[in-house]
Design an enzyme around this catalytic site. Structure first.
Site: not given
Length: 462
Positions: A78, A153, A177
């Site tokens: 990520k 996210s 997220s």
């Protein structure tokens, strides 16, 4: 075996590599070909490394004895995580040219397990907002409908998993997220109990207590295996035991407090029906704490945490202009908060933790929808209303994830099937602090009964 490897999960790949049925070179070649074939339509993987360098690392892995369970397995990390030698942007123009010289702890643990880092997964700027779009790489598109949001996210991670570009993925969760993008892309995401996965030294104490890293996968076995790595072996896969007849509380829309788009609650009840078919005792439960108090405490603590985290950018005039609107909103409110407000929020949080502890004396786990809306148009900023209820902030439409986040509770995002429009949905299975392994045991039974990721992959995945 050739031509099929990109379908496999991380443990399946790892086992075949360890038995020398396949080589890391074959795996890397197929994964890169898969990314070439589908990433252009969804924009999930960014900062992809040089192909020859990756093939060189795969050849080296082929020649070496296995170093860990991810030996020779490609992963993308990520883009909120610093990775040595790899562009790490946080989705922000401020960091668009940032190439770290050292790995964050999460990247070190993945490398130590033998993984080959191929690139990053896309995020919203600084991870703010459950919609993956940023000025550096643009928007990530939903695996089931590229015209719609991937969530966030961890949107890039979820889409890359769903599209079979990655066998497993890391994510992080402050305000859903790991749960929102999992629900919208028909995969699993797990927010661990706060503190199970170590934070990074640069994180403030407040920030780390609200946010945590966690795993994403297409089955529970891979989810557990990755959690063990992310937690630096603090978690033991398969260690959880399922209660004889699990007691499940259904919180629904929290007594009407949470606005829900049409069909969300009905789709959540599809997952509840599966649980009942498994012999679990499911019953409605009244709201265990006032939703408005939870929300007010949450936004105060979140604003304060974001202001502390991004304050240096705010104080630099040039960088301030490059901050997204979400960050500016959080920072200005965070710096304006009074000590008494933060103290009230902390006391409210403690009261909610006590109330949750009492609730888990009656239930093994509770269920909430993972989202309040279906995936929205990728061009939209965020849902400004749900039905006739206006959203008064950029993230109010994700209020349903706040109870678990505020109390630091473990929450397993389970796929819940598909609505009338063909879009995926999900639910949160939330447990008491420390019940991570038990939730995984429940998740295994649910996955065996449904396997939504395997039975209903995105269009073009066969």
């Amino acid at each position: 075996m050739a031509g099929e490897l990109w379908h496999l999960g991380a443990r399946a790949l790892s086992g075949r590599i360890a038995r020398r049925e396949i080589s890391p070179v074959e795996v890397m070649r197929e994964v890169l070909a898969r990314i070439d074939a589908v990433n252009g339509g969804v924009n999930a993987i960014v900062s992809l490394r040089d192909r020859e360098a990756l093939m060189g690392e795969a050849r080296l892995a082929e020649a070496m004895p296995p170093e860990g369970w991810l030996h020779g397995v490609p992963v993308a990390i990520k883009d909120l995580v610093d990775v040595r030698g790899l562009r790490s942007t946080r989705g922000s123009s401020i960091w668009k040219d940032h190439v770290p010289k050292v790995d964050d702890g999460l990247a070190r643990r993945l490398r130590a397990a033998g993984a080959i880092v191929i690139g990053k997964t896309n995020v919203p700027a600084f991870g703010l907002g459950s919609h993956t779009v940023n000025p550096v790489f643009g928007a990530t598109r939903n695996a089931y409908d590229p015209a719609r949001s991937a969530g966030g996210s961890s949107g890039g991670a979820a889409v890359a998993l769903a599209m079979r570009m990655l066998p497993v993925a890391d994510g992080s969760d402050m305000m859903g997220s790991l749960r929102n993008p999992a629900a919208w892309n028909n995969v699993y995401g797990f927010r661990p109990t706060a503190g199970l996965v170590p934070g990074e030294p640069r994180e403030s104490v407040v920030q780390h207590r609200l946010s945590t890293d966690g795993p994403m996968a297409r089955d529970i076995g891979d989810l557990e295996a990755l959690l063990a790595t992310l937690s630096d072996r603090a978690y033991r896969p398969g260690s959880g035991k399922r209660p004889g007849r699990p007691r499940i509380g259904w919180l629904g829309d929290w007594g009407g407090a949470y606005a829900m788009e049409q069909g969300i609650l009905a789709q959540s009840e599809v997952a509840l029906a599966v649980m009942e078919d498994l012999g679990w005792a499911v019953e409605p439960v009244a709201p265990p704490y006032p939703a408005e108090a939870l929300w007010e405490a949450w936004i105060i603590l979140r604003q304060f945490a974001v202001a502390m985290n991004l304050g240096a950018h705010w104080r630099d005039e040039g960088q301030q202009a490059l901050l997204p609107a979400q960050a500016k909103w959080e920072i200005t409110h965070g710096f304006a908060r009074k000590v008494a407000e933060v103290e009230w929020a902390a006391e409210t949080r403690a009261a909610w933790i006590a109330a949750a502890r009492e609730m888990f004396g009656r239930f093994d786990a509770v269920v909430l929808p993972a989202t309040q809306v279906w995936p929205f148009a990728v061009e939209a900023r965020f849902p400004e209303a749900i039905g006739d209820r206006a959203m008064d902030t950029y993230h109010r439409w994700m209020e349903v994830v706040v109870p678990a986040s505020l109390a630091g509770l473990p929450a397993l995002a389970l796929p819940a099937g598909f609505g009338a429009g063909g879009l995926p949905a999900g639910v949160q299975l939330i447990g008491a602090a420390g019940s991570d392994a038990m939730l995984m045991a429940l998740g295994r039974a649910y996955h065996e009964a449904t396997d939504w990721p395997g039975s209903r992959p995105p269009p073009g995945v066969v």
